[in-house]
Design an enzyme around this catalytic site. Sequence first.
Site, PDB file in Angstrom:
ATOM      1  N   HIS A 264       0.591  -1.178  -0.117  1.00  8.87           N
ATOM      2  CA  HIS A 264      -0.279  -0.378  -0.355  1.00  8.87           C
ATOM      3  C   HIS A 264       0.743   1.448   0.427  1.00  8.87           C
ATOM      4  O   HIS A 264       2.090   0.882   0.232  1.00  8.87           O
ATOM      5  CB  HIS A 264      -1.199  -0.014   1.414  1.00  8.87           C
ATOM      6  CG  HIS A 264      -0.253  -0.098   2.180  1.00  8.87           C
ATOM      7  ND1 HIS A 264       0.210   0.081   2.931  1.00  8.87           N
ATOM      8  CD2 HIS A 264      -0.376  -1.491   3.097  1.00  8.87           C
ATOM      9  CE1 HIS A 264       0.805   0.533   4.220  1.00  8.87           C
ATOM     10  NE2 HIS A 264       0.390  -0.940   4.509  1.00  8.87           N
TER      11      HIS A 264
ATOM     12  N   HIS B 153       3.889   0.819   1.997  1.00  2.92           N
ATOM     13  CA  HIS B 153       4.861   0.183   1.752  1.00  2.92           C
ATOM     14  C   HIS B 153       5.808   1.438   0.618  1.00  2.92           C
ATOM     15  O   HIS B 153       6.791   1.724   0.604  1.00  2.92           O
ATOM     16  CB  HIS B 153       4.533  -1.226   1.092  1.00  2.92           C
ATOM     17  CG  HIS B 153       3.699  -1.637   2.150  1.00  2.92           C
ATOM     18  ND1 HIS B 153       2.641  -2.385   1.553  1.00  2.92           N
ATOM     19  CD2 HIS B 153       4.625  -2.210   3.124  1.00  2.92           C
ATOM     20  CE1 HIS B 153       2.602  -3.177   2.730  1.00  2.92           C
ATOM     21  NE2 HIS B 153       4.384  -3.541   3.605  1.00  2.92           N
TER      22      HIS B 153
ATOM     23  N   ASP C 217       5.565   0.378  12.829  1.00  7.25           N
ATOM     24  CA  ASP C 217       5.948  -1.062  13.740  1.00  7.25           C
ATOM     25  C   ASP C 217       7.243  -0.312  14.591  1.00  7.25           C
ATOM     26  O   ASP C 217       8.408  -0.994  14.346  1.00  7.25           O
ATOM     27  CB  ASP C 217       6.023  -2.428  13.002  1.00  7.25           C
ATOM     28  CG  ASP C 217       4.646  -2.882  11.683  1.00  7.25           C
ATOM     29  OD1 ASP C 217       3.978  -2.689  12.759  1.00  7.25           O
ATOM     30  OD2 ASP C 217       4.437  -2.468  10.886  1.00  7.25           O
TER      31      ASP C 217
HETATM   32  O1  PAF Z   1       6.939  -5.592   8.787  1.00  6.22           O
HETATM   33  C1  PAF Z   1       6.543  -6.544   7.824  1.00  6.22           C
HETATM   34  O2  PAF Z   1       6.021  -6.246   7.165  1.00  6.22           O
HETATM   35  C2  PAF Z   1       7.163  -8.022   8.285  1.00  6.22           C
HETATM   36  O3  PAF Z   1       7.225  -7.870   9.966  1.00  6.22           O
HETATM   37  C3  PAF Z   1       8.672  -7.679   8.089  1.00  6.22           C
HETATM   38  C4  PAF Z   1       9.877  -7.148   8.721  1.00  6.22           C
HETATM   39  C5  PAF Z   1       8.961  -7.759   6.606  1.00  6.22           C
HETATM   40  C6  PAF Z   1       8.889  -9.239   8.416  1.00  6.22           C
HETATM   41  O4  PAF Z   1       8.479 -10.473   7.739  1.00  6.22           O
END
Ligand code: PAF
Length: 295
Positions: free
Chosen positions: A34, A37, A150
Site C-alpha cells: 500500500h 510501503h 511497527d
Molecule cells: O513489517 C513487515 O512487513 C514484516 O514484519 C517484515 C519486516 C517484512 C518481516 O517479515
Amino acid sequence: MRTFQQLSPLRTYLRGIREEGKMVGFVPTMGALHEGHLSLVRRAKADCDVVVVSVFVNPKQFGVGEDFEVYPRPLARDQQLASEAQADAMFLPTVEEMYPAGFQTVVDVPGLGSLLEGAHRPGHFAGVATVVTKLLNMVQPHRAYFGQKDYQQLLLIERVARDLNQTADIVMVPTLREADGLAMSSRNVYLTPEERQAAPVLSRVLKYAEAQIHAGDADLPTLTAELAALVAAEPLAKPDYIALVDPETLEPVLNLTETPVLIALAVRFGKTRLIDNALVAPPGITLPRTRGVKM
Ligand code: PAF
C-alpha cells in the site's frame, strides 16, 4: 524491474551493483503493498542507487490462530506497484528457499521482544528477527527501511543489528495515514465497513495524548484514564493495550513532563487487530534517535 525467486541469481545481480560502487537500499515486506510501503520504496530510492523490495509472508512470525493462511497475497499487483515506485528488483523467496529442510536457527531478543506486542503474540518477534536477519544477510544492503507503525519491530531489528554486528543502517520512515487518520496497513482490508468507520479512534487517541503531553503539564494517571475512556467510547474497539512507555526500553514511563514517550496502542475490531503509535516529547525535551535509526 528484475524479479528473483532464488538467492543465487539475486546475489550475482547485487554483487555487480556493489562492484560498480552503487548503494543498495532494501525494503522488506510481506506484500499486499500500500502507499505506506511505497513511501519506504520512494525514500529508499531517494537515498540509494538501487532498491530491492522483498515480498515474503513469513510463517514464523504468525501465531496459532493468526491470519497466515488468509494474509492477502496480490503478487501481480505488488510487482506493478513496486515497479511504478521505481524499485529496481523484487525478491520473492519461497518458504523452501527461506527455510530449507533442517533449518533450526532462531534469532531472539527476549527483553524487547517480550513487551507490548510480544506479550500478546508469543514467538512473533523471534520470527521477525530471524527472517529479517536472514533477509539482511541475503541482500546485504547499505540501508534497510522500516515503517514507524511497527515501532517495536524497528527497535528490535536495530537491537539485533547492533548485537550481531550487521552493517546495514536501519532507517525509520514515518507512518502514512488515510485522510481520516487511520494508519495504512495491509490488515485494514479485513475491516467491515462499520469497523473501518470505528478504526480512526486509534489516531484520535494518539492526537489527544500528543496535545496533552505537548501542553507540558500532563499527569500520567489522568491521561492514562482519559485514553482508556476514549477507546471505550468506541463500542467496536476492544483494546489489547494502551501503553505510555520509554521509546528506547519500552518500559513504562514514570511521568509525562521530563521524558520522551512512545504511546503504543493495539486494539481489536472484530477479528482484526490494529496497532499504531506516536513518539512525543514534552516541551524542552528532544525525542531520542536510537543509534543508527534515522527518522
Ligand atoms: O513489517 C513487515 O512487513 C514484516 O514484519 C517484515 C519486516 C517484512 C518481516 O517479515
